[in-house]
Design a protein around this motif. Structure first.
Motif, PDB file in Angstrom:
ATOM      1  N   LEU A  69      21.042-130.006  65.357  1.00 56.34           N
ATOM      2  CA  LEU A  69      21.758-128.751  65.588  1.00 56.34           C
ATOM      3  C   LEU A  69      21.149-127.974  66.750  1.00 56.34           C
ATOM      4  O   LEU A  69      21.862-127.439  67.592  1.00 56.34           O
ATOM      5  CB  LEU A  69      21.743-127.903  64.320  1.00 56.34           C
ATOM      6  CG  LEU A  69      22.397-126.535  64.392  1.00 56.34           C
ATOM      7  CD1 LEU A  69      23.888-126.674  64.682  1.00 56.34           C
ATOM      8  CD2 LEU A  69      22.191-125.779  63.109  1.00 56.34           C
TER       9      LEU A  69
ATOM     10  N   VAL B  52      25.631-127.002  68.830  1.00 53.63           N
ATOM     11  CA  VAL B  52      26.742-126.827  67.887  1.00 53.63           C
ATOM     12  C   VAL B  52      26.865-128.105  67.067  1.00 53.63           C
ATOM     13  O   VAL B  52      26.593-129.197  67.554  1.00 53.63           O
ATOM     14  CB  VAL B  52      28.063-126.511  68.631  1.00 53.63           C
ATOM     15  CG1 VAL B  52      28.512-127.656  69.493  1.00 53.63           C
ATOM     16  CG2 VAL B  52      29.148-126.110  67.667  1.00 53.63           C
ATOM     17  N   TYR B  53      27.217-127.944  65.800  1.00 50.45           N
ATOM     18  CA  TYR B  53      27.440-129.098  64.932  1.00 50.45           C
ATOM     19  C   TYR B  53      28.913-129.133  64.601  1.00 50.45           C
ATOM     20  O   TYR B  53      29.474-128.142  64.157  1.00 50.45           O
ATOM     21  CB  TYR B  53      26.608-128.979  63.657  1.00 50.45           C
ATOM     22  CG  TYR B  53      26.102-130.308  63.186  1.00 50.45           C
ATOM     23  CD1 TYR B  53      26.962-131.227  62.622  1.00 50.45           C
ATOM     24  CD2 TYR B  53      24.777-130.660  63.309  1.00 50.45           C
ATOM     25  CE1 TYR B  53      26.518-132.453  62.208  1.00 50.45           C
ATOM     26  CE2 TYR B  53      24.314-131.875  62.889  1.00 50.45           C
ATOM     27  CZ  TYR B  53      25.189-132.774  62.334  1.00 50.45           C
ATOM     28  OH  TYR B  53      24.746-133.989  61.924  1.00 50.45           O
ATOM     29  N   ILE B  54      29.556-130.271  64.785  1.00 47.47           N
ATOM     30  CA  ILE B  54      30.993-130.402  64.591  1.00 47.47           C
ATOM     31  C   ILE B  54      31.257-131.507  63.575  1.00 47.47           C
ATOM     32  O   ILE B  54      30.789-132.634  63.743  1.00 47.47           O
ATOM     33  CB  ILE B  54      31.702-130.756  65.919  1.00 47.47           C
ATOM     34  CG1 ILE B  54      31.407-129.696  66.967  1.00 47.47           C
ATOM     35  CG2 ILE B  54      33.196-130.932  65.700  1.00 47.47           C
ATOM     36  CD1 ILE B  54      31.847-130.081  68.358  1.00 47.47           C
TER      37      ILE B  54
ATOM     38  N   ASN C  22      26.545-119.413  62.165  1.00 43.90           N
ATOM     39  CA  ASN C  22      27.943-118.995  62.326  1.00 43.90           C
ATOM     40  C   ASN C  22      28.847-120.177  62.064  1.00 43.90           C
ATOM     41  O   ASN C  22      28.555-121.295  62.506  1.00 43.90           O
ATOM     42  CB  ASN C  22      28.209-118.487  63.745  1.00 43.90           C
ATOM     43  CG  ASN C  22      27.542-117.179  64.022  1.00 43.90           C
ATOM     44  OD1 ASN C  22      27.390-116.355  63.133  1.00 43.90           O
ATOM     45  ND2 ASN C  22      27.132-116.993  65.262  1.00 43.90           N
ATOM     46  N   GLU C  23      29.954-119.930  61.386  1.00 43.33           N
ATOM     47  CA  GLU C  23      30.923-120.986  61.112  1.00 43.33           C
ATOM     48  C   GLU C  23      32.273-120.615  61.698  1.00 43.33           C
ATOM     49  O   GLU C  23      32.752-119.500  61.514  1.00 43.33           O
ATOM     50  CB  GLU C  23      31.069-121.197  59.611  1.00 43.33           C
ATOM     51  CG  GLU C  23      32.097-122.244  59.256  1.00 43.33           C
ATOM     52  CD  GLU C  23      32.292-122.367  57.769  1.00 43.33           C
ATOM     53  OE1 GLU C  23      31.777-123.344  57.212  1.00 43.33           O
ATOM     54  OE2 GLU C  23      32.942-121.475  57.181  1.00 43.33           O
TER      55      GLU C  23
ATOM     56  N   TYR D  94      32.964-125.903  63.064  1.00 39.36           N
ATOM     57  CA  TYR D  94      31.995-125.757  64.147  1.00 39.36           C
ATOM     58  C   TYR D  94      30.904-124.813  63.646  1.00 39.36           C
ATOM     59  O   TYR D  94      31.199-123.716  63.194  1.00 39.36           O
ATOM     60  CB  TYR D  94      32.652-125.130  65.388  1.00 39.36           C
ATOM     61  CG  TYR D  94      33.782-125.936  65.963  1.00 39.36           C
ATOM     62  CD1 TYR D  94      33.539-126.886  66.937  1.00 39.36           C
ATOM     63  CD2 TYR D  94      35.088-125.729  65.547  1.00 39.36           C
ATOM     64  CE1 TYR D  94      34.579-127.618  67.481  1.00 39.36           C
ATOM     65  CE2 TYR D  94      36.131-126.460  66.076  1.00 39.36           C
ATOM     66  CZ  TYR D  94      35.872-127.404  67.043  1.00 39.36           C
ATOM     67  OH  TYR D  94      36.901-128.132  67.579  1.00 39.36           O
ATOM     68  N   TRP D  95      29.650-125.221  63.738  1.00 37.33           N
ATOM     69  CA  TRP D  95      28.537-124.381  63.304  1.00 37.33           C
ATOM     70  C   TRP D  95      27.531-124.204  64.432  1.00 37.33           C
ATOM     71  O   TRP D  95      27.178-125.157  65.124  1.00 37.33           O
ATOM     72  CB  TRP D  95      27.825-125.010  62.117  1.00 37.33           C
ATOM     73  CG  TRP D  95      28.643-125.088  60.881  1.00 37.33           C
ATOM     74  CD1 TRP D  95      29.040-124.056  60.089  1.00 37.33           C
ATOM     75  CD2 TRP D  95      29.157-126.268  60.275  1.00 37.33           C
ATOM     76  NE1 TRP D  95      29.772-124.524  59.029  1.00 37.33           N
ATOM     77  CE2 TRP D  95      29.856-125.885  59.123  1.00 37.33           C
ATOM     78  CE3 TRP D  95      29.100-127.617  60.590  1.00 37.33           C
ATOM     79  CZ2 TRP D  95      30.483-126.789  58.282  1.00 37.33           C
ATOM     80  CZ3 TRP D  95      29.727-128.519  59.757  1.00 37.33           C
ATOM     81  CH2 TRP D  95      30.413-128.097  58.619  1.00 37.33           C
ATOM     82  N   THR D  96      27.068-122.967  64.595  1.00 32.78           N
ATOM     83  CA  THR D  96      26.006-122.668  65.556  1.00 32.78           C
ATOM     84  C   THR D  96      24.973-121.778  64.881  1.00 32.78           C
ATOM     85  O   THR D  96      25.295-121.003  63.976  1.00 32.78           O
ATOM     86  CB  THR D  96      26.567-121.931  66.791  1.00 32.78           C
ATOM     87  OG1 THR D  96      27.214-120.738  66.363  1.00 32.78           O
ATOM     88  CG2 THR D  96      27.536-122.791  67.562  1.00 32.78           C
TER      89      THR D  96
END
Length: 87
Positions: free
Chosen positions: A19, A24-26, A60-61, A69-71
């Motif tokens: 991450l 960003v994780y998708i 954040n989602e 999407y997560w950051t």
């Protein structure tokens, strides 16, 4: 009935490192509950780690077109930096 998932710290660190490196994780919603395995972890393990961080407001989602999407937030970045000492 509750399901308990045990996750090793090594897998947790690998997920967080990915991450941080990518920013960003998708994950598509259709793949969350599939057992698609990566070299170290699968998408369900990633989802559980992310939801754990999300409940503490460290991430954040964004959900758009059936894709998550997560950051990391600044607070999340500092938490990871201090807790795991991997950065």
């Amino acid at each position: 009935m509750y399901w308990i998932m045990h996750l090793s710290k090594r897998i947790f660190i690998k997920i967080i490192e990915k991450l941080i490196n990518e920013g960003v994780y998708i994950i598509p919603k259709s793949q969350i509950f599939n057992a698609i395995s990566n070299t170290y972890f699968n998408s369900y393990q990633v989802y559980k780690v992310i939801t754990s961080l999300k409940t503490r407001k460290l991430i954040n989602e964004i959900y758009c077109w059936r894709i998550y999407y997560w950051t990391l937030t600044r607070k999340g970045y500092n938490y990871i930096k201090n807790y795991l000492r991997i950065i």
